[in-house]
Every structure is written in structure tokens, then in C-alpha cells.
Scaffold this active site. Sequence first.
Site, PDB file in Angstrom:
ATOM      1  N   GLU A   1       1.043   3.751   1.697  1.00  0.00           N
ATOM      2  CA  GLU A   1       1.536   4.326   3.103  1.00  0.00           C
ATOM      3  C   GLU A   1       2.775   3.701   3.634  1.00  0.00           C
ATOM      4  O   GLU A   1       3.855   4.057   4.210  1.00  0.00           O
ATOM      5  CB  GLU A   1       0.464   4.338   4.228  1.00  0.00           C
ATOM      6  CG  GLU A   1      -0.594   5.171   3.791  1.00  0.00           C
ATOM      7  CD  GLU A   1      -1.843   4.634   3.133  1.00  0.00           C
ATOM      8  OE1 GLU A   1      -2.875   5.106   2.959  1.00  0.00           O
ATOM      9  OE2 GLU A   1      -1.518   3.475   2.527  1.00  0.00           O
TER      10      GLU A   1
ATOM     11  N   CYS B   1      -5.779   2.170   5.772  1.00  0.00           N
ATOM     12  CA  CYS B   1      -6.612   0.907   6.191  1.00  0.00           C
ATOM     13  C   CYS B   1      -5.954   0.385   7.520  1.00  0.00           C
ATOM     14  O   CYS B   1      -4.952   1.133   8.040  1.00  0.00           O
ATOM     15  CB  CYS B   1      -6.369  -0.261   4.937  1.00  0.00           C
ATOM     16  SG  CYS B   1      -4.798  -0.931   5.099  1.00  0.00           S
TER      17      CYS B   1
ATOM     18  N   CYS C   1      -2.116  -0.213   7.479  1.00  0.00           N
ATOM     19  CA  CYS C   1      -1.253   0.879   7.345  1.00  0.00           C
ATOM     20  C   CYS C   1      -1.303   1.885   8.527  1.00  0.00           C
ATOM     21  O   CYS C   1      -0.472   2.349   9.022  1.00  0.00           O
ATOM     22  CB  CYS C   1      -1.861   1.802   5.990  1.00  0.00           C
ATOM     23  SG  CYS C   1      -1.680   0.775   4.575  1.00  0.00           S
TER      24      CYS C   1
ATOM     25  N   HIS D   1       0.886  -1.328  -0.040  1.00  0.00           N
ATOM     26  CA  HIS D   1      -0.063  -0.127   0.015  1.00  0.00           C
ATOM     27  C   HIS D   1       0.965   1.276   0.154  1.00  0.00           C
ATOM     28  O   HIS D   1       2.014   1.225   0.593  1.00  0.00           O
ATOM     29  CB  HIS D   1      -0.778   0.263   1.313  1.00  0.00           C
ATOM     30  CG  HIS D   1      -1.899  -0.972   1.016  1.00  0.00           C
ATOM     31  ND1 HIS D   1      -3.124  -0.819   2.042  1.00  0.00           N
ATOM     32  CD2 HIS D   1      -2.123  -2.213   0.472  1.00  0.00           C
ATOM     33  CE1 HIS D   1      -3.915  -1.901   1.781  1.00  0.00           C
ATOM     34  NE2 HIS D   1      -3.290  -2.869   0.727  1.00  0.00           N
TER      35      HIS D   1
END
Length: 162
Positions: free
Chosen positions: A60, A88, A91, A58
Site C-alpha cells: 500500500e 496494517c 498502511c 508494504h
Amino acid sequence: MMAQYQPQEIFMRQAIAAAAHNLRTLNGGPFGACIVKNDEIIAVAANNVLCGIDATCHAEVNAIRLASQRFQTHDLSGCVIYSTTEPCPMCFSAIHWAKIDRIVYGTDIADVQKLGFNELTISNQQMIEWGQSSVQLTPHFLYEACYQLLTQWKNLPTMPTY
């Protein structure tokens, strides 16, 4: 009394640009992140789950990896992360463990869930409360610009499965 944090558009625009690049390359979803310390950009990354064939890639997490490499430490205290969408739970946990001070985000988890992304419906605010995290939140910053990324993703002729 602490002064209220004033997010800066230039940093979210970096995250948006990284996400917009994915709309052209389809390396991953329409998500970008930018980590800043003392008004200096430390790392910018996009989601590359699709090209990396790795569910943990992801934006992040990718930005945290880059910032940690740059500083040669996992401790990113004093940093702020700008994310085009509310992180999420995975993250958020990485942000917490990296000791990042603040998350500035655009769209909500609910916005991406509506597009069919496999999102857990646990908000960052819930993560803070349940996990007793000290991470601060600035939600809905440049919301419309971040939402446009989601709309563009949804309107791709052949939207990748995520």
C-alpha cells in the site's frame, strides 16, 4: 442518499497479480495493492520489504508513493485502493494521510497473523473509529483469491522470515 460503492474485480486482480509475482521472486510478502481513480489504474505495487531491506515497503505504501509521484501531490482524494489483505495500521495511516477515499481489501489482518506475520491486531474499522477517519471500507472482496496467496506463501519450500 449516496450510491453504494461497487468494487471491480479487474482492479483487485491487478493487486493479486503483483502479490503473485512476489511468490516467484520473494521480493517481499504475498501482498499487492492497486490504486484507482475514475476507473483508471493509477499505480500497482507489491510488498518489497525483503529486497528493499525496508520495513515500510508494504504494497500500500509503495502504491501511494507511485500514485503521488504520478500526480505530483500527496493528496490522493478521489482514489480507491485495492489491497489483497486488510492494511496494517501503518498502511492505514498512510492511506488516511493521502486522503484516499476507500479501501477494498481481501483477507483480514487475523488471516496473516495466523501465518506468523508480525501484525498488530488493530483492524481498519478500529482505526476509523479511534482516529475519526473518513476512509470507507469494503472488506472481503475476492477473499478466496486473496487467501490463496497466503496459502501459497505458507507452502513455499523455504518460507522467508518476515
